[in-house]
Motif scaffolding. Structure first.
Motif, PDB file in Angstrom:
ATOM      1  N   ILE A  32      47.491 -41.055  -6.708  1.00  0.00           N
ATOM      2  CA  ILE A  32      48.890 -41.474  -6.603  1.00  0.00           C
ATOM      3  C   ILE A  32      49.178 -42.596  -7.600  1.00  0.00           C
ATOM      4  CG2 ILE A  32      50.566 -42.592  -5.074  1.00  0.00           C
ATOM      5  CD1 ILE A  32      49.251 -41.003  -2.769  1.00  0.00           C
ATOM      6  N   ALA A  33      48.282 -43.572  -7.684  1.00  0.00           N
ATOM      7  CA  ALA A  33      48.487 -44.678  -8.625  1.00  0.00           C
ATOM      8  C   ALA A  33      48.482 -44.185 -10.066  1.00  0.00           C
ATOM      9  CB  ALA A  33      47.405 -45.731  -8.418  1.00  0.00           C
ATOM     10  N   CYS A  55      49.264 -41.190 -11.153  1.00  0.00           N
ATOM     11  CA  CYS A  55      50.472 -40.404 -11.389  1.00  0.00           C
ATOM     12  C   CYS A  55      51.679 -41.323 -11.583  1.00  0.00           C
ATOM     13  CB  CYS A  55      50.700 -39.459 -10.219  1.00  0.00           C
ATOM     14  SG  CYS A  55      52.113 -38.376 -10.438  1.00  0.00           S
ATOM     15  N   CYS A  56      51.768 -42.369 -10.768  1.00  0.00           N
ATOM     16  CA  CYS A  56      52.888 -43.317 -10.913  1.00  0.00           C
ATOM     17  C   CYS A  56      52.839 -44.018 -12.265  1.00  0.00           C
ATOM     18  CB  CYS A  56      52.864 -44.338  -9.780  1.00  0.00           C
ATOM     19  SG  CYS A  56      53.324 -43.633  -8.196  1.00  0.00           S
ATOM     20  N   SER A  57      51.660 -44.442 -12.685  1.00  0.00           N
ATOM     21  CA  SER A  57      51.557 -45.122 -13.975  1.00  0.00           C
ATOM     22  C   SER A  57      51.866 -44.171 -15.126  1.00  0.00           C
ATOM     23  CB  SER A  57      50.172 -45.736 -14.149  1.00  0.00           C
ATOM     24  OG  SER A  57      49.199 -44.721 -14.192  1.00  0.00           O
ATOM     25  N   CYS A  58      51.511 -42.923 -14.991  1.00  0.00           N
ATOM     26  CA  CYS A  58      51.825 -41.930 -16.023  1.00  0.00           C
ATOM     27  C   CYS A  58      53.332 -41.732 -16.112  1.00  0.00           C
ATOM     28  CB  CYS A  58      51.124 -40.617 -15.707  1.00  0.00           C
ATOM     29  SG  CYS A  58      51.426 -39.316 -16.902  1.00  0.00           S
ATOM     30  N   LEU A  59      53.996 -41.635 -14.980  1.00  0.00           N
ATOM     31  CA  LEU A  59      55.453 -41.482 -14.982  1.00  0.00           C
ATOM     32  C   LEU A  59      56.136 -42.706 -15.585  1.00  0.00           C
ATOM     33  CD1 LEU A  59      56.020 -39.830 -11.491  1.00  0.00           C
ATOM     34  CD2 LEU A  59      56.152 -38.738 -13.736  1.00  0.00           C
ATOM     35  N   GLN A  60      55.608 -43.897 -15.281  1.00  0.00           N
ATOM     36  CA  GLN A  60      56.179 -45.114 -15.859  1.00  0.00           C
ATOM     37  C   GLN A  60      55.955 -45.163 -17.372  1.00  0.00           C
ATOM     38  OE1 GLN A  60      54.475 -48.302 -13.616  1.00  0.00           O
ATOM     39  NE2 GLN A  60      55.853 -47.991 -11.872  1.00  0.00           N
TER      40      GLN A  60
END
Length: 173
Positions: free
Chosen positions: A123-124, A126-131
């Motif tokens: 989850i972390a 994926c979130c950093s990739c989206l950011q």
């Protein structure tokens, strides 16, 4: 005509034999079959009062269920009420060796621990990739605005390529 009499005689004799066999079979107890002479235990059941039958049960259980992880054991008194125990009251049971049980527990615990620690990491990430994608789009927009309009193909070609733009720690300066 003779054939008809013979056929009817065979039919009458088979009906008599069937009725006689049913009467004999009705005398057998639960989990027993009439084999033509005596009542015997149905396949998979054994008599506990007979030593030969009990030994055969142990041998068959060892042969059927013996693996690296399991063993076979003859289980007695498988019926609830002690006063209504049939003659054939033993059956093969399957058991796990202690080390096999421990190994199964360890594998399940490792799988759960892997899920517990991996899902938050995914989850972390994926979130950093989206950011990072959002930041890269924002950077392109700001660059285009600073150059005086929407970027053309020539301007995008002169932009430097950052292979770490989607990675959370390497793409930032």
């Amino acid at each position: 005509m003779v054939l008809l009499k013979i056929a009817s005689l065979v039919l009458v004799l088979s009906v008599i034999d069937l009725v006689k066999g049913q009467n004999d079979a009705n005398n057998c107890a639960v989990n027993q079959l009439f084999n033509g002479k005596i009542c015997t235990c149905v396949p998979g059941y054994f008599a506990s009062e007979n030593e030969e039958s009990a030994k055969r049960c142990e041998d068959e259980c060892e042969e059927v269920y013996s693996t690296y992880f399991t063993y076979g054991k003859c289980v007695k008194e498988i019926f609830d009420k002690a006063d209504q125990q049939p003659a054939c009251n033993m059956r093969c049971g399957l058991g796990l060796y202690l080390w096999a049980s421990i190994a199964i527990f360890v594998v399940i615990a490792a799988a759960l621990a892997t899920l517990f620690f991996t899902i938050p990491l995914c989850i972390a990430s994926c979130c950093s990739c989206l950011q990072a994608r959002k930041a890269n789009k924002n950077t392109k927009r700001v660059y285009a605005d600073s150059q005086g309009g929407a970027p053309g193909k020539d301007q995008l070609a002169t932009m430097s390529y950052n292979p770490y733009a989607y990675w959370p720690y390497y793409g930032r300066t």
